[in-house]
Design an enzyme around this catalytic site. Sequence first.
Site, PDB file in Angstrom:
ATOM      1  N   THR A   1     -98.026  94.465 -19.762  1.00 62.46           N
ATOM      2  CA  THR A   1     -99.271  94.890 -18.999  1.00 62.46           C
ATOM      3  C   THR A   1     -99.128  95.289 -17.587  1.00 62.46           C
ATOM      4  OG1 THR A   1     -99.460  92.290 -18.516  1.00 62.46           O
ATOM      5  CG2 THR A   1    -100.508  93.184 -20.412  1.00 62.46           C
TER       6      THR A   1
ATOM      7  N   GLU B   1     -89.582  89.759 -10.469  1.00 61.77           N
ATOM      8  CA  GLU B   1     -89.864  91.128 -11.205  1.00 61.77           C
ATOM      9  C   GLU B   1     -88.691  91.472 -12.113  1.00 61.77           C
ATOM     10  OE1 GLU B   1     -91.836  94.038  -9.179  1.00 61.77           O
ATOM     11  OE2 GLU B   1     -93.112  92.742  -7.954  1.00 61.77           O
TER      12      GLU B   1
ATOM     13  N   LEU C   1     -83.444  89.406 -11.450  1.00 64.65           N
ATOM     14  CA  LEU C   1     -82.476  88.413 -11.269  1.00 64.65           C
ATOM     15  C   LEU C   1     -82.110  87.798 -12.529  1.00 64.65           C
ATOM     16  CD1 LEU C   1     -83.882  86.664  -7.911  1.00 64.65           C
ATOM     17  CD2 LEU C   1     -82.201  88.353  -8.138  1.00 64.65           C
ATOM     18  N   GLY C   2     -82.685  87.696 -13.522  1.00 61.59           N
ATOM     19  CA  GLY C   2     -82.764  87.112 -14.745  1.00 61.59           C
ATOM     20  C   GLY C   2     -83.954  87.062 -15.717  1.00 61.59           C
TER      21      GLY C   2
ATOM     22  N   TYR D   1    -110.155  93.544  -4.554  1.00 59.91           N
ATOM     23  CA  TYR D   1    -109.921  94.660  -5.650  1.00 59.91           C
ATOM     24  C   TYR D   1    -110.479  96.110  -5.294  1.00 59.91           C
ATOM     25  CZ  TYR D   1    -107.356  93.602  -9.743  1.00 59.91           C
ATOM     26  OH  TYR D   1    -106.484  93.090 -11.076  1.00 59.91           O
TER      27      TYR D   1
END
Length: 614
Positions: free
Chosen positions: A186, A315, A318-319, A525
């Site tokens: 998403t 995000e 890193l893993g 928003y």
Amino acid sequence: MLNSIEKSRKCHGKVDCHSTSSQSSVTGSLPKRRQDLLKWNGWGYKDTEFILNEKLQVELTGTRYKLSGMVLPLLKDWMLNNFNVNLDYVRPAQPEFSAADLPSPVINKPFLEDLQTSGLEHSLDCHDRLFRAHGHTLNEIWALREGSFNRIPDLVAWPTSQVEVMQMVQLANKHNVVIIPFGGGTSVTQALECPSTETRMIISLDTSQMHKILWLDEENLTACLESGVTGKEIEQRLASRGFCLGHEPDSYEFSTLGGWVATRASGMKKNIYGNIEDLVVLVRTVTTRGLLEKSCNAPRTSSGPDLHHAILGSEGTLGVVTEVVVKIRPLPECQKYGSVVFPCFQDGVSCLREVARQRCAPASIRLVDNEQFVFGQALKPENNSLVQSFLDGIKKAYLTRWKGFDINKMCVATLVFEGTLKEVEAQEKRVYETAGKFGGLPAGEENGERGYFLTYLIAYIRDMGLQYGIIAESFETSIPWDRVTDLCHNVKDRLRRECKAMGMQHEPFASCRVTQLYDAGACVYFYFAFCIRGLSDPVKAYEEIESAARDEILACGGSISHHHGIGKIRKKWLKQSISGVGVDVLQSIKRTLDPQNIFGNGNLFDAAVPISKL
């Protein structure tokens, strides 16, 4: 899943589900072949979409939502009035891609041989690969409907446990293969797109088959969940035992716990339950250097900088987040919706500021401006009741004639109260009294409930707009309280000016809402839409306009993002947001945990790519 929890042993209040054999038979809400359940080129379920029926009225198909099967008689006219579209002019999506339409997979033969020997489930199917090549930004959906992809994952893998993730990462590290973690899909920051310049084999590591509740501790009110479980699954399974997590982002039907951690997500009920960083007790992350985790489930430690915050917001660079221990709460005894109408947006903002100052915010309180208020009215379902129509007429007359509200200025806040019956009654009294000091009037439970659940349908409306030449998108920020009103005015004005400068014939739809509240500020928003008629490259036009709006946000003192994250579309502002030293720190962590750039999705910043071993 639920039966296995009920049958498993209890130790000091903890329900241990990890050792039960039936755990392996649990089915999650996201199948491996997601395209069988979900649209391949749009948002949500295949059986759900907004259409123009035979009477040329907008209708929502399917049976999954409260509005499903209902006619929205006002929406068509709202579209015509706001965008001057020609409903006879339809832009149908292109046919589903075949293997010949998609990039051929890059194959690292030694890796594939080891993978096949390992027995880890995987697929080279072109449709499996395509589904995981994108998230849900306008750029990506447009490419699916009318364009193409230069690069997609070469293989999809479905680990079923942390152990299998570790096997996959070890193989990728051994053979210099890229891994892009994939949760609910998403993302709205192009975070899932494959870098077009990547020459190494790319694996989409789909966590959807890791959806178990490993244990639930009733005494300490914590639970350990695998990262691929969706928000909807979490709440359903916890509710069966009398608990909840309370984290409900707009995407909660499809987004996953691991994705929330990876993006520092926030939910609509943040005011009571907190953001994801407030809910996390422990995170386990598989890196190329091994498993990164803390040694205990203590509620707080002073053990140097908190390593959780290196993973929260990382995000996928890193893993792979595999397991998360979260705080849970008993299910609220009482839940109640409400709404308040204000004479103007400034009055509403002032009320929300006072609610935040008094720290009496309900689970959710969201203020929409007049443009969004009018849009919300257009989404009302058909009403065949003469009595209800009569009452609606009285309400409108009461507001406009007797109270002097201007229909072109008024705005609405929707409310969700949760807690014990006494707590909810006390919250209602305090919030409505506060609203009254700023000219606010109670507007009923129905409006509050409808406004809350319409959030889950916004992306479906976006997809309908594309069929008729309307581009629509949203973006968000966070801002100190004293700048909220100016930010909203300036950004909407900037959007209109940019559209005019591009020669657009019709003024765009530009609106905003104030959502999550904090002591020092709020999340804002923005919704933005325009008719693409006359534009040679609508996507490029949108991206230039949104970029200008983002510059305006930063100039007003807003953040680069409140909860969507950076991905690839906001990389150019990261240094401005956290300083060059801050970027250096993030890159140092990246080099330490992932020296070969195995997790090379290209998010946040550009990492050095090692020479291919192919």
